[in-house]
Write a protein that holds these residues in place. Structure first.
Motif, PDB file in Angstrom:
ATOM      1  N   LEU A 171      -6.794  -1.881   9.321  1.00 36.26           N
ATOM      2  CA  LEU A 171      -6.251  -1.177   8.858  1.00 36.26           C
ATOM      3  C   LEU A 171      -6.225  -0.141  10.412  1.00 36.26           C
ATOM      4  N   ALA A 188       1.219  -0.051   5.298  1.00 38.23           N
ATOM      5  CA  ALA A 188       0.240   0.183   5.508  1.00 38.23           C
ATOM      6  C   ALA A 188       0.171   0.523   3.314  1.00 38.23           C
ATOM      7  N   GLY A 193      -4.123   4.637   3.855  1.00 39.34           N
ATOM      8  CA  GLY A 193      -3.105   5.185   4.936  1.00 39.34           C
ATOM      9  C   GLY A 193      -3.768   6.678   5.769  1.00 39.34           C
TER      10      GLY A 193
END
Length: 274
Positions: A171, A188, A193
């Motif tokens: 990510l 995400a 996130g």
């Protein structure tokens, strides 16, 4: 006839006089559980004790198991595919964060409803002209998603046919590409996130859409070959899973582990990536 009656009485008497452990045979008292080692804040490897897994899913399972009088140990079993193999074989009893896939029904019993649900959001740069309200809004735009993301099979099929999505190793890389302008959006998880954007100093530069694009459930899944897999366990776990949403416990533990993970991310030796 008399012999049959005497035989039946003897069996009944033996059951009444049998030790308690004989009558309780089949009721599992200890579950060995594993899962993904890289899915914070739900589940990740404990930097202080690498043999074990920690996170919101681990805490929820410990709470539920305690109420049922069960002992649970969350052990690291390698990467996600290796953890699945351990549970399939029955060497470990349960996965704490199994995505629902038809192929795994041959080796796993899924407990419904899911332990937690992971909202995947559309993240864009602040000031972006891309405004997400529905899936059609993503057509023609370049996006990115971590290869470790676990989306639902229907959404994966839709994305393959309808979206332009680049797979990144984690990510962090996806969010960096977003800031650099290499992609226009990132898919995400809400909590992952949020924590990673703050930890990387990106929080003021990114915006997450309010409406989830996908909501995969993370299930408890018991191995068909586990000695603990019996109707009592599955029934009790299903009852607890049904009660969880109204308890508020899930949200509280997610927030607690979100802060826990963010604190670890600020320490170079304990950095985790999704």
């Amino acid at each position: 006839m008399v012999l049959r009656r005497l035989s039946g009485c003897a069996v009944l008497l033996g059951m009444v006089l049998a030790p308690g452990w004989v009558l309780a045979a089949g009721k599992c008292e200890r579950l060995v559980v594993t899962g993904s080692p890289d899915a914070p804040p739900y589940l990740w490897r404990d930097p202080q004790d690498p043999k074990h897994l920690i996170g919101a899913s681990a805490d929820l399972l410990q709470q539920v198991a305690g109420e049922l009088g069960l002992k649970v140990e969350l052990l690291y079993a390698g990467k996600r595919s290796e953890a699945l193999a351990e549970v399939r074989s029955g060497r470990m009893d349960m996965l704490a964060d199994a995505p629902l896939t038809l192929s795994e029904l041959e080796s796993l019993d899924y407990i419904h409803p899911p332990l937690v649900q992971n909202d995947y959001l559309v993240w864009t740069r602040k000031g972006s002209t891309l405004i997400y309200n529905q899936l059609a809004d993503l057509h023609g735009h370049r996006g990115a998603v971590s290869e470790k993301a676990r989306l639902t099979q229907p959404f994966e099929a839709f994305a393959k046919d309808q979206l332009t999505l680049r797979r990144t190793s984690n990510l962090t890389e996806a969010l960096q590409k977003l800031l650099l302008g290499d992609v226009e959006y990132v898919l995400a998880g809400r909590y992952a996130g949020m924590a990673l954007a703050q930890s990387l100093g990106m929080a003021n530069d990114l915006v997450a859409a309010a409406q989830p694009v996908d909501r995969p459930g993370l299930f408890l899944a018991v191995s068909h070959d586990s000695a603990c897999n019996d109707p009592w366990l599955r029934g009790q776990l299903a009852k607890k899973m049904t009660e969880l949403p109204a308890s508020g416990l899930t949200e509280a533990l997610l927030q607690r582990n979100l802060e826990r993970w963010k604190a670890q991310l600020q320490q170079p030796a304990g950095t985790s990536k999704q």
